[in-house]
Design a protein around this motif. Structure first.
Motif, short mmCIF file in Angstrom:
data_model
loop_
_atom_site.label_atom_id
_atom_site.label_comp_id
_atom_site.label_asym_id
_atom_site.label_seq_id
_atom_site.Cartn_x
_atom_site.Cartn_y
_atom_site.Cartn_z
N SER A 1 -2.68 6.64 5.93
CA SER A 1 -3.05 6.92 8.34
C SER A 1 -3.01 5.67 8.78
CB SER A 1 -4.38 8.13 7.56
OG SER A 1 -5.05 6.85 7.77
N SER A 2 -3.53 4.45 7.94
CA SER A 2 -3.58 3.72 9.01
C SER A 2 -3.31 2.27 8.01
CB SER A 2 -4.78 3.32 9.75
OG SER A 2 -6.31 3.18 8.46
N PHE A 3 -2.58 1.51 8.05
CA PHE A 3 -1.64 0.24 7.85
C PHE A 3 -3.46 -0.78 7.28
CE2 PHE A 3 0.85 -3.16 5.95
CZ PHE A 3 1.69 -1.79 4.82
N PRO A 4 -3.56 -1.40 6.48
CA PRO A 4 -4.83 -2.40 6.60
C PRO A 4 -3.42 -3.58 7.10
CG PRO A 4 -3.68 -1.96 4.18
CD PRO A 4 -2.87 -0.79 5.35
N ILE A 5 -5.03 -5.00 7.29
CA ILE A 5 -4.44 -5.60 8.52
C ILE A 5 -4.61 -7.05 7.49
CG2 ILE A 5 -4.56 -4.50 10.33
CD1 ILE A 5 -7.37 -6.10 11.11
N ILE A 6 -3.70 -7.92 7.63
CA ILE A 6 -4.14 -9.76 7.14
C ILE A 6 -6.25 -9.24 6.73
CG2 ILE A 6 -3.67 -11.64 6.70
CD1 ILE A 6 -1.04 -10.83 8.01
N PRO B 1 1.18 -1.68 0.49
CA PRO B 1 0.06 0.08 0.34
C PRO B 1 0.53 1.38 0.24
CG PRO B 1 0.03 -1.03 2.00
CD PRO B 1 0.86 -1.94 0.93
N VAL B 2 0.52 2.24 -0.56
CA VAL B 2 1.47 3.25 -0.79
C VAL B 2 0.69 4.73 -0.73
CG1 VAL B 2 2.96 2.02 -2.98
CG2 VAL B 2 0.68 3.57 -3.42
#
Length: 552
Positions: A33-38, A19-20
Protein backbone atom coordinates in the motif's frame (compact mmCIF):
# COMPACT_ATOMS: atom_id res chain seq x y z
CA UNK A 1 47.37 4.52 9.57
CA UNK A 2 47.03 1.35 11.58
CA UNK A 3 43.23 1.72 11.49
CA UNK A 4 43.30 2.07 7.71
CA UNK A 5 45.39 -1.05 7.39
CA UNK A 6 43.04 -3.03 9.58
CA UNK A 7 40.07 -1.92 7.52
CA UNK A 8 41.26 -4.10 4.71
CA UNK A 9 40.36 -7.13 6.80
CA UNK A 10 37.02 -5.98 8.14
CA UNK A 11 34.20 -8.15 6.66
CA UNK A 12 31.52 -6.31 4.79
CA UNK A 13 28.25 -7.65 3.35
CA UNK A 14 25.90 -5.99 0.92
CA UNK A 15 22.38 -7.15 0.18
CA UNK A 16 19.40 -5.86 -1.72
CA UNK A 17 15.92 -6.23 -0.25
CA UNK A 18 12.84 -6.08 -2.43
CA UNK A 19 9.58 -5.58 -0.48
CA UNK A 20 6.81 -7.89 -1.69
CA UNK A 21 3.91 -7.59 0.72
CA UNK A 22 2.52 -6.64 4.11
CA UNK A 23 1.02 -8.42 7.10
CA UNK A 24 -2.29 -6.70 7.84
CA UNK A 25 -4.60 -7.94 10.63
CA UNK A 26 -2.54 -11.14 10.98
CA UNK A 27 -2.91 -11.97 7.29
CA UNK A 28 -0.26 -11.63 4.61
CA UNK A 29 -1.26 -9.50 1.61
CA UNK A 30 0.85 -9.62 -1.53
CA UNK A 31 1.71 -6.13 -2.81
CA UNK A 32 2.30 -2.82 -1.03
CA UNK A 33 0.00 0.00 0.00
CA UNK A 34 3.03 2.25 0.56
CA UNK A 35 6.64 1.77 -0.43
CA UNK A 36 9.24 2.00 2.42
CA UNK A 37 11.66 4.88 2.12
CA UNK A 38 15.43 4.84 2.56
CA UNK A 39 16.40 5.08 6.20
CA UNK A 40 13.34 3.36 7.65
CA UNK A 41 13.97 0.66 10.23
CA UNK A 42 13.95 -2.93 9.05
CA UNK A 43 13.74 -6.15 11.07
CA UNK A 44 14.20 -9.82 10.31
CA UNK A 45 11.11 -11.92 9.73
CA UNK A 46 10.45 -14.21 12.69
CA UNK A 47 8.83 -17.64 12.66
CA UNK A 48 5.43 -16.24 13.54
CA UNK A 49 5.55 -13.96 10.51
CA UNK A 50 6.65 -16.86 8.28
CA UNK A 51 3.70 -18.96 9.46
CA UNK A 52 1.32 -16.11 8.63
CA UNK A 53 2.82 -15.75 5.16
CA UNK A 54 2.78 -19.41 4.16
CA UNK A 55 -0.25 -20.73 6.03
CA UNK A 56 -3.79 -19.64 5.36
CA UNK A 57 -6.53 -19.01 7.88
CA UNK A 58 -8.33 -22.08 9.20
CA UNK A 59 -11.57 -21.26 7.41
CA UNK A 60 -9.92 -21.05 3.98
CA UNK A 61 -9.98 -23.98 1.58
CA UNK A 62 -6.43 -24.96 0.67
CA UNK A 63 -4.18 -27.72 -0.69
CA UNK A 64 -0.48 -28.45 -0.27
CA UNK A 65 2.11 -29.56 -2.81
CA UNK A 66 5.23 -30.07 -0.71
CA UNK A 67 7.81 -28.59 1.65
CA UNK A 68 9.93 -25.52 1.17
CA UNK A 69 13.47 -26.52 0.28
CA UNK A 70 14.89 -23.94 2.69
CA UNK A 71 13.06 -25.02 5.85
CA UNK A 72 10.66 -27.66 7.16
CA UNK A 73 7.50 -25.77 6.34
CA UNK A 74 4.60 -26.90 4.13
CA UNK A 75 2.96 -23.83 2.57
CA UNK A 76 -0.79 -23.75 2.15
CA UNK A 77 -2.05 -22.86 -1.32
CA UNK A 78 -5.48 -21.29 -1.65
CA UNK A 79 -7.78 -23.42 -3.77
CA UNK A 80 -9.77 -20.36 -4.80
CA UNK A 81 -6.56 -18.73 -6.03
CA UNK A 82 -4.92 -21.58 -7.89
CA UNK A 83 -8.09 -22.79 -9.66
CA UNK A 84 -9.41 -19.39 -10.75
CA UNK A 85 -6.37 -18.40 -12.78
CA UNK A 86 -4.74 -19.82 -15.87
CA UNK A 87 -1.60 -21.76 -14.97
CA UNK A 88 1.51 -23.16 -16.66
CA UNK A 89 3.50 -26.13 -15.38
CA UNK A 90 6.81 -26.06 -17.24
CA UNK A 91 9.97 -28.15 -17.17
CA UNK A 92 12.26 -30.43 -19.14
CA UNK A 93 11.32 -34.07 -19.58
CA UNK A 94 11.96 -36.03 -16.40
CA UNK A 95 11.89 -32.96 -14.16
CA UNK A 96 8.60 -33.88 -12.46
CA UNK A 97 5.79 -32.04 -14.34
CA UNK A 98 3.43 -35.02 -14.58
CA UNK A 99 4.01 -35.96 -10.94
CA UNK A 100 3.18 -32.39 -9.91
CA UNK A 101 -0.11 -32.52 -11.85
CA UNK A 102 -1.02 -35.87 -10.32
CA UNK A 103 -0.19 -34.52 -6.86
CA UNK A 104 -2.40 -31.46 -7.50
CA UNK A 105 -5.33 -33.56 -8.73
CA UNK A 106 -5.08 -36.02 -5.85
CA UNK A 107 -5.00 -33.14 -3.39
CA UNK A 108 -8.28 -31.97 -4.93
CA UNK A 109 -9.66 -35.53 -4.70
CA UNK A 110 -8.78 -35.69 -0.99
CA UNK A 111 -11.13 -32.77 -0.36
CA UNK A 112 -14.03 -35.21 -0.58
CA UNK A 113 -13.28 -36.02 3.07
CA UNK A 114 -14.27 -32.46 3.93
CA UNK A 115 -17.94 -32.62 5.08
CA UNK A 116 -18.60 -29.13 3.71
CA UNK A 117 -17.42 -29.94 0.17
CA UNK A 118 -19.35 -31.62 -2.67
CA UNK A 119 -16.42 -32.83 -4.78
CA UNK A 120 -18.74 -33.85 -7.64
CA UNK A 121 -19.10 -30.16 -8.49
CA UNK A 122 -15.43 -29.97 -9.45
CA UNK A 123 -14.87 -30.33 -13.19
CA UNK A 124 -11.39 -31.16 -14.44
CA UNK A 125 -11.03 -32.13 -18.11
CA UNK A 126 -7.65 -33.72 -18.83
CA UNK A 127 -6.15 -34.38 -22.25
CA UNK A 128 -3.73 -37.23 -21.58
CA UNK A 129 -1.20 -37.56 -24.41
CA UNK A 130 1.02 -40.25 -22.84
CA UNK A 131 -1.50 -42.19 -20.73
CA UNK A 132 -0.01 -40.83 -17.50
CA UNK A 133 -3.14 -39.87 -15.55
CA UNK A 134 -5.20 -43.06 -15.66
CA UNK A 135 -4.51 -43.86 -11.97
CA UNK A 136 -6.60 -41.02 -10.55
CA UNK A 137 -9.26 -42.16 -8.01
CA UNK A 138 -11.55 -44.43 -10.04
CA UNK A 139 -14.77 -43.40 -8.31
CA UNK A 140 -14.15 -39.77 -9.30
CA UNK A 141 -12.80 -40.33 -12.80
CA UNK A 142 -14.43 -40.96 -16.17
CA UNK A 143 -11.83 -42.25 -18.64
CA UNK A 144 -12.41 -42.79 -22.34
CA UNK A 145 -10.02 -43.48 -25.18
CA UNK A 146 -10.54 -41.03 -28.02
CA UNK A 147 -10.25 -44.03 -30.36
CA UNK A 148 -13.53 -45.35 -28.86
CA UNK A 149 -15.63 -42.21 -29.32
CA UNK A 150 -16.77 -40.28 -32.38
CA UNK A 151 -17.61 -36.74 -33.40
CA UNK A 152 -20.36 -36.08 -35.90
CA UNK A 153 -18.84 -34.42 -38.97
CA UNK A 154 -21.83 -32.09 -39.36
CA UNK A 155 -21.06 -30.52 -35.93
CA UNK A 156 -17.74 -29.14 -37.22
CA UNK A 157 -17.51 -25.44 -37.97
CA UNK A 158 -15.02 -23.62 -40.21
CA UNK A 159 -12.42 -23.24 -37.44
CA UNK A 160 -12.49 -26.99 -36.88
CA UNK A 161 -11.79 -27.70 -40.54
CA UNK A 162 -8.98 -25.15 -40.57
CA UNK A 163 -7.43 -26.84 -37.53
CA UNK A 164 -7.80 -30.28 -39.09
CA UNK A 165 -6.50 -29.49 -42.58
CA UNK A 166 -4.34 -26.40 -41.96
CA UNK A 167 -4.59 -24.98 -45.50
CA UNK A 168 -2.25 -22.29 -46.78
CA UNK A 169 -3.75 -18.82 -46.58
CA UNK A 170 -3.36 -17.64 -50.16
CA UNK A 171 -4.43 -20.62 -52.27
CA UNK A 172 -5.77 -23.58 -50.31
CA UNK A 173 -7.99 -21.76 -47.81
CA UNK A 174 -10.31 -20.14 -50.42
CA UNK A 175 -10.67 -23.50 -52.19
CA UNK A 176 -11.51 -25.23 -48.90
CA UNK A 177 -14.10 -22.58 -48.01
CA UNK A 178 -15.86 -22.99 -51.37
CA UNK A 179 -15.68 -26.78 -51.08
CA UNK A 180 -17.32 -26.75 -47.63
CA UNK A 181 -20.06 -24.42 -48.85
CA UNK A 182 -20.63 -26.55 -51.94
CA UNK A 183 -20.74 -29.75 -49.83
CA UNK A 184 -23.39 -28.16 -47.63
CA UNK A 185 -25.36 -26.96 -50.66
CA UNK A 186 -25.30 -30.40 -52.25
CA UNK A 187 -26.60 -31.99 -49.04
CA UNK A 188 -30.00 -30.32 -49.56
CA UNK A 189 -29.76 -30.03 -53.36
CA UNK A 190 -28.18 -33.35 -54.27
CA UNK A 191 -29.35 -33.25 -57.90
CA UNK A 192 -27.34 -30.06 -58.47
CA UNK A 193 -24.18 -32.14 -58.68
CA UNK A 194 -25.18 -33.20 -62.22
CA UNK A 195 -25.70 -29.78 -63.76
CA UNK A 196 -22.51 -28.56 -62.02
CA UNK A 197 -20.63 -31.47 -63.59
CA UNK A 198 -22.22 -30.68 -66.97
CA UNK A 199 -21.25 -27.01 -66.60
CA UNK A 200 -17.64 -27.97 -65.74
CA UNK A 201 -17.53 -30.35 -68.72
CA UNK A 202 -18.58 -27.64 -71.20
CA UNK A 203 -16.21 -25.10 -69.64
CA UNK A 204 -13.34 -27.57 -69.97
CA UNK A 205 -14.31 -28.34 -73.55
CA UNK A 206 -14.38 -24.64 -74.48
CA UNK A 207 -11.48 -23.22 -72.49
CA UNK A 208 -8.88 -25.79 -71.55
CA UNK A 209 -6.01 -26.01 -74.01
CA UNK A 210 -4.36 -29.17 -72.72
CA UNK A 211 -3.84 -32.33 -74.80
CA UNK A 212 -7.08 -33.33 -76.48
CA UNK A 213 -7.06 -36.98 -75.42
CA UNK A 214 -6.68 -36.38 -71.64
CA UNK A 215 -9.26 -33.58 -71.89
CA UNK A 216 -11.69 -35.99 -73.56
CA UNK A 217 -11.19 -38.55 -70.76
CA UNK A 218 -11.90 -35.94 -68.07
CA UNK A 219 -15.05 -34.68 -69.84
CA UNK A 220 -16.43 -38.18 -70.33
CA UNK A 221 -15.72 -38.91 -66.65
CA UNK A 222 -17.71 -35.83 -65.64
CA UNK A 223 -20.69 -36.72 -67.80
CA UNK A 224 -20.69 -40.44 -67.06
CA UNK A 225 -24.06 -41.41 -65.57
CA UNK A 226 -25.79 -38.13 -66.47
CA UNK A 227 -29.50 -38.53 -67.27
CA UNK A 228 -29.57 -36.94 -70.74
CA UNK A 229 -30.04 -38.94 -73.92
CA UNK A 230 -28.90 -36.02 -76.10
CA UNK A 231 -25.60 -35.62 -74.24
CA UNK A 232 -24.93 -39.36 -74.20
CA UNK A 233 -25.65 -39.61 -77.94
CA UNK A 234 -23.10 -36.85 -78.61
CA UNK A 235 -20.44 -38.61 -76.54
CA UNK A 236 -20.59 -41.57 -78.91
CA UNK A 237 -19.20 -39.25 -81.61
CA UNK A 238 -16.38 -37.90 -79.43
CA UNK A 239 -13.29 -39.08 -81.36
CA UNK A 240 -11.02 -41.10 -78.99
CA UNK A 241 -7.96 -40.66 -81.22
CA UNK A 242 -8.06 -36.90 -81.82
CA UNK A 243 -10.28 -35.81 -78.94
CA UNK A 244 -12.83 -33.89 -81.03
CA UNK A 245 -16.36 -34.27 -82.33
CA UNK A 246 -17.07 -35.32 -85.86
CA UNK A 247 -19.23 -33.19 -88.12
CA UNK A 248 -21.95 -31.07 -86.58
CA UNK A 249 -21.83 -32.90 -83.23
CA UNK A 250 -19.52 -30.21 -81.85
CA UNK A 251 -22.39 -27.68 -81.87
CA UNK A 252 -24.94 -30.35 -80.87
CA UNK A 253 -22.83 -31.22 -77.82
CA UNK A 254 -22.65 -27.59 -76.71
CA UNK A 255 -26.37 -27.01 -77.23
CA UNK A 256 -27.41 -30.24 -75.46
CA UNK A 257 -25.44 -29.31 -72.31
CA UNK A 258 -26.86 -25.77 -72.32
CA UNK A 259 -30.39 -27.20 -72.67
CA UNK A 260 -29.72 -29.66 -69.81
CA UNK A 261 -28.53 -26.86 -67.50
CA UNK A 262 -31.56 -24.72 -68.38
CA UNK A 263 -33.86 -27.67 -67.70
CA UNK A 264 -32.29 -28.34 -64.28
CA UNK A 265 -31.97 -24.78 -63.00
CA UNK A 266 -34.23 -22.52 -65.09
CA UNK A 267 -31.14 -20.40 -65.75
CA UNK A 268 -29.43 -19.88 -69.08
CA UNK A 269 -25.88 -21.15 -69.44
CA UNK A 270 -24.49 -17.61 -69.43
CA UNK A 271 -26.20 -16.90 -66.09
CA UNK A 272 -25.30 -20.11 -64.32
CA UNK A 273 -21.94 -19.12 -62.88
CA UNK A 274 -23.29 -16.01 -61.05
CA UNK A 275 -26.21 -18.17 -59.87
CA UNK A 276 -23.81 -20.75 -58.40
CA UNK A 277 -21.82 -18.04 -56.63
CA UNK A 278 -25.01 -16.60 -55.11
CA UNK A 279 -25.96 -20.08 -53.84
CA UNK A 280 -22.61 -20.50 -52.11
CA UNK A 281 -22.65 -17.01 -50.59
CA UNK A 282 -25.81 -17.91 -48.69
CA UNK A 283 -24.48 -21.26 -47.46
CA UNK A 284 -22.52 -22.07 -44.29
CA UNK A 285 -19.18 -23.88 -44.35
CA UNK A 286 -20.25 -27.37 -43.38
CA UNK A 287 -19.79 -30.93 -44.63
CA UNK A 288 -21.76 -34.00 -43.58
CA UNK A 289 -19.06 -36.56 -44.39
CA UNK A 290 -15.47 -36.60 -45.54
CA UNK A 291 -16.68 -38.27 -48.74
CA UNK A 292 -18.99 -35.32 -49.44
CA UNK A 293 -16.12 -32.90 -48.88
CA UNK A 294 -13.89 -34.80 -51.31
CA UNK A 295 -16.59 -34.65 -54.00
CA UNK A 296 -17.10 -30.92 -53.40
CA UNK A 297 -13.33 -30.32 -53.49
CA UNK A 298 -13.07 -32.05 -56.84
CA UNK A 299 -15.92 -29.95 -58.26
CA UNK A 300 -14.39 -26.71 -56.98
CA UNK A 301 -11.04 -27.63 -58.53
CA UNK A 302 -12.81 -28.46 -61.80
CA UNK A 303 -14.54 -25.09 -61.77
CA UNK A 304 -11.18 -23.41 -61.30
CA UNK A 305 -9.61 -25.49 -64.07
CA UNK A 306 -12.51 -24.67 -66.37
CA UNK A 307 -11.62 -21.00 -65.96
CA UNK A 308 -8.09 -21.73 -67.15
CA UNK A 309 -6.42 -22.09 -63.73
CA UNK A 310 -4.53 -25.21 -64.75
CA UNK A 311 -2.15 -25.16 -61.75
CA UNK A 312 -4.79 -25.09 -59.03
CA UNK A 313 -4.82 -28.88 -58.53
CA UNK A 314 -1.04 -28.88 -58.08
CA UNK A 315 -1.22 -26.04 -55.56
CA UNK A 316 -3.88 -27.92 -53.58
CA UNK A 317 -2.25 -31.35 -53.75
CA UNK A 318 -1.08 -31.22 -50.10
CA UNK A 319 -4.58 -30.22 -48.98
CA UNK A 320 -6.11 -33.15 -50.89
CA UNK A 321 -3.52 -35.47 -49.36
CA UNK A 322 -4.49 -34.34 -45.85
CA UNK A 323 -8.17 -34.96 -46.62
CA UNK A 324 -7.32 -38.44 -47.94
CA UNK A 325 -5.27 -39.13 -44.81
CA UNK A 326 -8.10 -37.92 -42.62
CA UNK A 327 -10.51 -40.32 -44.31
CA UNK A 328 -8.10 -43.26 -44.19
CA UNK A 329 -7.05 -42.75 -40.55
CA UNK A 330 -10.13 -41.44 -38.73
CA UNK A 331 -13.27 -42.34 -40.71
CA UNK A 332 -13.74 -45.52 -38.64
CA UNK A 333 -12.93 -44.06 -35.23
CA UNK A 334 -12.92 -40.32 -34.47
CA UNK A 335 -15.30 -39.47 -37.35
CA UNK A 336 -17.26 -42.70 -37.45
CA UNK A 337 -20.98 -42.42 -38.15
CA UNK A 338 -21.69 -45.02 -35.44
CA UNK A 339 -24.44 -43.59 -33.22
CA UNK A 340 -23.28 -45.39 -30.06
CA UNK A 341 -19.79 -43.92 -30.40
CA UNK A 342 -21.23 -40.43 -30.91
CA UNK A 343 -23.42 -40.87 -27.81
CA UNK A 344 -20.29 -41.70 -25.80
CA UNK A 345 -18.88 -38.37 -26.87
CA UNK A 346 -21.99 -36.49 -25.74
CA UNK A 347 -21.94 -38.37 -22.45
CA UNK A 348 -18.36 -37.29 -21.77
CA UNK A 349 -19.19 -33.64 -22.41
CA UNK A 350 -22.08 -33.90 -19.95
CA UNK A 351 -20.09 -35.86 -17.36
CA UNK A 352 -20.59 -34.98 -13.69
CA UNK A 353 -17.39 -36.72 -12.62
CA UNK A 354 -14.68 -34.72 -10.89
CA UNK A 355 -12.11 -35.82 -13.48
CA UNK A 356 -12.98 -36.40 -17.14
CA UNK A 357 -9.97 -37.88 -18.88
CA UNK A 358 -9.54 -38.13 -22.65
CA UNK A 359 -6.85 -40.66 -23.58
CA UNK A 360 -5.35 -38.99 -26.70
CA UNK A 361 -2.31 -41.25 -26.98
CA UNK A 362 -2.97 -42.28 -30.60
CA UNK A 363 -3.63 -38.82 -32.06
CA UNK A 364 -1.42 -36.81 -34.39
CA UNK A 365 -0.59 -33.24 -33.38
CA UNK A 366 -2.84 -31.50 -35.92
CA UNK A 367 -5.82 -33.70 -34.99
CA UNK A 368 -5.02 -33.12 -31.32
CA UNK A 369 -5.22 -29.37 -32.00
CA UNK A 370 -8.65 -29.86 -33.57
CA UNK A 371 -9.92 -32.17 -30.82
CA UNK A 372 -8.88 -30.02 -27.87
CA UNK A 373 -10.23 -26.87 -29.57
CA UNK A 374 -13.51 -28.65 -30.35
CA UNK A 375 -14.07 -29.72 -26.73
CA UNK A 376 -13.05 -26.30 -25.44
CA UNK A 377 -15.41 -24.50 -27.80
CA UNK A 378 -18.39 -26.71 -26.90
CA UNK A 379 -17.90 -26.14 -23.17
CA UNK A 380 -17.37 -22.41 -23.71
CA UNK A 381 -20.54 -22.09 -25.82
CA UNK A 382 -22.57 -23.90 -23.16
CA UNK A 383 -21.18 -21.70 -20.37
CA UNK A 384 -21.78 -18.56 -22.47
CA UNK A 385 -25.37 -19.61 -23.21
CA UNK A 386 -26.05 -20.35 -19.54
CA UNK A 387 -24.72 -16.97 -18.42
CA UNK A 388 -26.75 -15.15 -21.08
CA UNK A 389 -29.98 -16.94 -20.12
CA UNK A 390 -29.63 -17.10 -16.32
CA UNK A 391 -27.15 -14.33 -15.59
CA UNK A 392 -24.80 -16.76 -13.82
CA UNK A 393 -23.03 -20.10 -14.25
CA UNK A 394 -23.55 -23.20 -12.11
CA UNK A 395 -20.09 -24.74 -12.40
CA UNK A 396 -16.57 -23.99 -13.53
CA UNK A 397 -14.13 -26.03 -15.61
CA UNK A 398 -10.38 -26.52 -15.32
CA UNK A 399 -8.75 -27.88 -18.48
CA UNK A 400 -5.35 -29.60 -18.26
CA UNK A 401 -3.43 -29.80 -21.54
CA UNK A 402 -0.61 -32.33 -21.48
CA UNK A 403 2.31 -31.64 -23.88
CA UNK A 404 0.65 -28.32 -24.72
CA UNK A 405 3.47 -27.13 -27.02
CA UNK A 406 2.38 -29.72 -29.60
CA UNK A 407 -0.92 -27.99 -30.33
CA UNK A 408 -1.13 -24.68 -28.42
CA UNK A 409 1.88 -23.45 -30.32
CA UNK A 410 3.13 -20.17 -31.67
CA UNK A 411 2.39 -19.79 -35.39
CA UNK A 412 5.24 -20.53 -37.77
CA UNK A 413 6.95 -17.65 -39.54
CA UNK A 414 6.12 -19.06 -42.96
CA UNK A 415 2.41 -19.52 -42.16
CA UNK A 416 0.39 -16.44 -41.27
CA UNK A 417 -2.62 -18.52 -40.22
CA UNK A 418 -2.80 -18.85 -36.41
CA UNK A 419 -4.67 -22.00 -35.46
CA UNK A 420 -4.68 -21.47 -31.68
CA UNK A 421 -7.54 -18.94 -31.85
CA UNK A 422 -9.87 -20.86 -29.52
CA UNK A 423 -7.19 -21.11 -26.84
CA UNK A 424 -6.48 -17.40 -27.14
CA UNK A 425 -10.18 -16.62 -26.73
CA UNK A 426 -10.40 -18.71 -23.55
CA UNK A 427 -7.12 -17.27 -22.23
CA UNK A 428 -8.56 -13.76 -22.59
CA UNK A 429 -12.27 -14.30 -21.86
CA UNK A 430 -12.61 -17.69 -20.15
CA UNK A 431 -12.41 -16.33 -16.59
CA UNK A 432 -15.79 -14.57 -16.98
CA UNK A 433 -17.40 -17.89 -17.92
CA UNK A 434 -15.70 -20.15 -15.38
CA UNK A 435 -13.17 -21.76 -17.74
CA UNK A 436 -9.50 -21.97 -16.78
CA UNK A 437 -6.48 -23.46 -18.56
CA UNK A 438 -3.50 -25.37 -17.20
CA UNK A 439 -0.70 -25.87 -19.72
CA UNK A 440 1.91 -28.58 -19.16
CA UNK A 441 4.91 -28.32 -21.46
CA UNK A 442 8.59 -29.13 -21.72
CA UNK A 443 9.10 -26.50 -24.44
CA UNK A 444 7.74 -23.12 -23.26
CA UNK A 445 9.55 -21.43 -26.17
CA UNK A 446 7.13 -23.15 -28.58
CA UNK A 447 3.94 -22.27 -26.71
CA UNK A 448 1.59 -19.59 -28.00
CA UNK A 449 2.91 -16.32 -26.59
CA UNK A 450 -0.62 -14.92 -26.31
CA UNK A 451 -1.88 -17.85 -24.23
CA UNK A 452 1.25 -17.98 -22.07
CA UNK A 453 1.03 -14.24 -21.37
CA UNK A 454 -2.45 -14.71 -19.85
CA UNK A 455 -1.25 -17.26 -17.28
CA UNK A 456 -1.06 -15.84 -13.74
CA UNK A 457 0.41 -18.87 -11.97
CA UNK A 458 3.54 -20.83 -12.82
CA UNK A 459 5.02 -24.05 -11.46
CA UNK A 460 8.51 -24.19 -12.92
CA UNK A 461 10.64 -27.32 -12.87
CA UNK A 462 14.17 -27.70 -14.24
CA UNK A 463 14.63 -25.98 -17.62
CA UNK A 464 18.01 -25.73 -19.34
CA UNK A 465 17.28 -24.70 -22.93
CA UNK A 466 18.31 -21.07 -23.51
CA UNK A 467 15.43 -20.43 -25.95
CA UNK A 468 12.90 -21.63 -23.38
CA UNK A 469 14.53 -19.62 -20.60
CA UNK A 470 14.50 -16.49 -22.76
CA UNK A 471 10.82 -16.97 -23.54
CA UNK A 472 10.06 -17.34 -19.84
CA UNK A 473 12.03 -14.18 -19.07
CA UNK A 474 9.75 -12.30 -21.48
CA UNK A 475 6.47 -13.95 -20.44
CA UNK A 476 6.70 -14.32 -16.64
CA UNK A 477 6.84 -10.99 -14.77
CA UNK A 478 7.38 -12.66 -11.37
CA UNK A 479 10.90 -13.95 -12.15
CA UNK A 480 14.17 -12.13 -11.63
CA UNK A 481 17.43 -13.15 -13.31
CA UNK A 482 18.78 -15.05 -10.32
CA UNK A 483 15.61 -17.17 -10.06
CA UNK A 484 15.68 -17.81 -13.79
CA UNK A 485 19.31 -18.90 -13.56
CA UNK A 486 18.41 -21.18 -10.65
CA UNK A 487 15.91 -23.10 -12.82
CA UNK A 488 18.75 -24.78 -14.72
CA UNK A 489 19.96 -26.44 -11.52
CA UNK A 490 16.75 -27.59 -9.86
CA UNK A 491 16.70 -31.24 -8.86
CA UNK A 492 14.04 -33.64 -10.09
CA UNK A 493 10.79 -33.05 -8.22
CA UNK A 494 11.74 -29.53 -7.09
CA UNK A 495 9.77 -26.59 -8.49
CA UNK A 496 9.85 -22.82 -8.26
CA UNK A 497 6.28 -21.63 -7.72
CA UNK A 498 5.40 -18.05 -8.60
CA UNK A 499 2.24 -16.12 -9.42
CA UNK A 500 -0.79 -14.28 -8.15
CA UNK A 501 -2.10 -17.25 -6.14
CA UNK A 502 1.07 -17.87 -4.16
CA UNK A 503 2.10 -15.83 -1.13
CA UNK A 504 5.68 -15.46 -2.36
CA UNK A 505 7.90 -16.99 -5.02
CA UNK A 506 8.96 -20.21 -3.31
CA UNK A 507 11.03 -23.27 -4.07
CA UNK A 508 9.17 -26.43 -3.13
CA UNK A 509 10.12 -30.08 -3.00
CA UNK A 510 6.95 -31.59 -4.48
CA UNK A 511 5.62 -34.30 -2.20
CA UNK A 512 4.65 -36.68 -4.97
CA UNK A 513 6.76 -39.81 -4.75
CA UNK A 514 3.70 -42.04 -4.55
CA UNK A 515 2.42 -40.52 -7.82
CA UNK A 516 5.70 -40.65 -9.76
CA UNK A 517 5.94 -44.37 -10.49
CA UNK A 518 3.86 -44.24 -13.69
CA UNK A 519 6.24 -41.81 -15.44
CA UNK A 520 9.55 -43.06 -14.06
CA UNK A 521 12.57 -43.56 -16.31
CA UNK A 522 13.39 -47.20 -17.10
CA UNK A 523 17.07 -47.81 -16.36
CA UNK A 524 19.25 -50.09 -18.54
CA UNK A 525 20.84 -51.46 -15.36
CA UNK A 526 17.42 -52.90 -14.50
CA UNK A 527 16.13 -53.74 -17.97
CA UNK A 528 19.27 -55.63 -18.97
CA UNK A 529 19.43 -57.87 -15.90
CA UNK A 530 19.06 -61.58 -16.34
CA UNK A 531 15.73 -62.90 -15.11
CA UNK A 532 17.29 -64.91 -12.23
CA UNK A 533 19.02 -61.74 -11.03
CA UNK A 534 15.73 -59.84 -11.06
CA UNK A 535 14.20 -62.56 -8.86
CA UNK A 536 17.10 -62.40 -6.43
CA UNK A 537 16.92 -58.62 -6.37
CA UNK A 538 13.27 -58.78 -5.38
CA UNK A 539 13.77 -61.49 -2.76
CA UNK A 540 17.01 -60.19 -1.26
CA UNK A 541 17.27 -56.52 -2.16
CA UNK A 542 20.17 -55.75 0.19
CA UNK A 543 22.48 -58.58 -0.91
CA UNK A 544 25.18 -58.04 -3.55
CA UNK A 545 23.94 -60.26 -6.35
CA UNK A 546 27.30 -60.37 -8.09
CA UNK A 547 28.91 -62.13 -5.08
CA UNK A 548 29.86 -65.64 -6.39
CA UNK A 549 29.35 -67.22 -2.97
CA UNK A 550 25.83 -65.82 -2.77
CA UNK A 551 24.90 -67.07 -6.23
CA UNK A 552 25.99 -70.58 -5.29
Amino acid sequence: MIEDEKSKFIEKAFFEAAPVGEIILDKFEYGLSSFPIIGEEASLTNQTDINKIFRLLDDELYITLGKLTTQKLIPSISLDGILTNHMSILGNTGSGKSTTIRKLLNEVANLRDNPEIDISKANFIIFDVHNEYSELPQDLTYVEKVSDISISIDSLILDDWLNLLQPSEATQKPVLLNALKLANHLETNSSDVWWIRAFCALELFKNQSTDAVPKRAKIIGLLEGIDSKEINDCLEHYNPQFGNFSGEYDKTFRDSIKDYIKEQTNYDYEEIHPYLISCLEETDCKAFSIKDLKLAMDLVLLLEESKGNNQIRTFCSTLMTRIDNLEATYSNNLFSENIDRQEKMKKMLESNHTFTLFDCSFMEDDVLLFFTSYILRNIFNEQYKQKQEKGRINKSYNFIFDEAHKYISEKNEDNIVDYSKMFQTIAKEGRKFGIFLTLSSQRPGELSKTVLSQCNNFILHRIRNNIDLDQMRKSIPYLNDSQLHRLSYLRKGVALIVGDSFALPMEINIDGEQYGEISKTFLPSELWKKEEMKTLSTRYPKVKQYDPEFVK
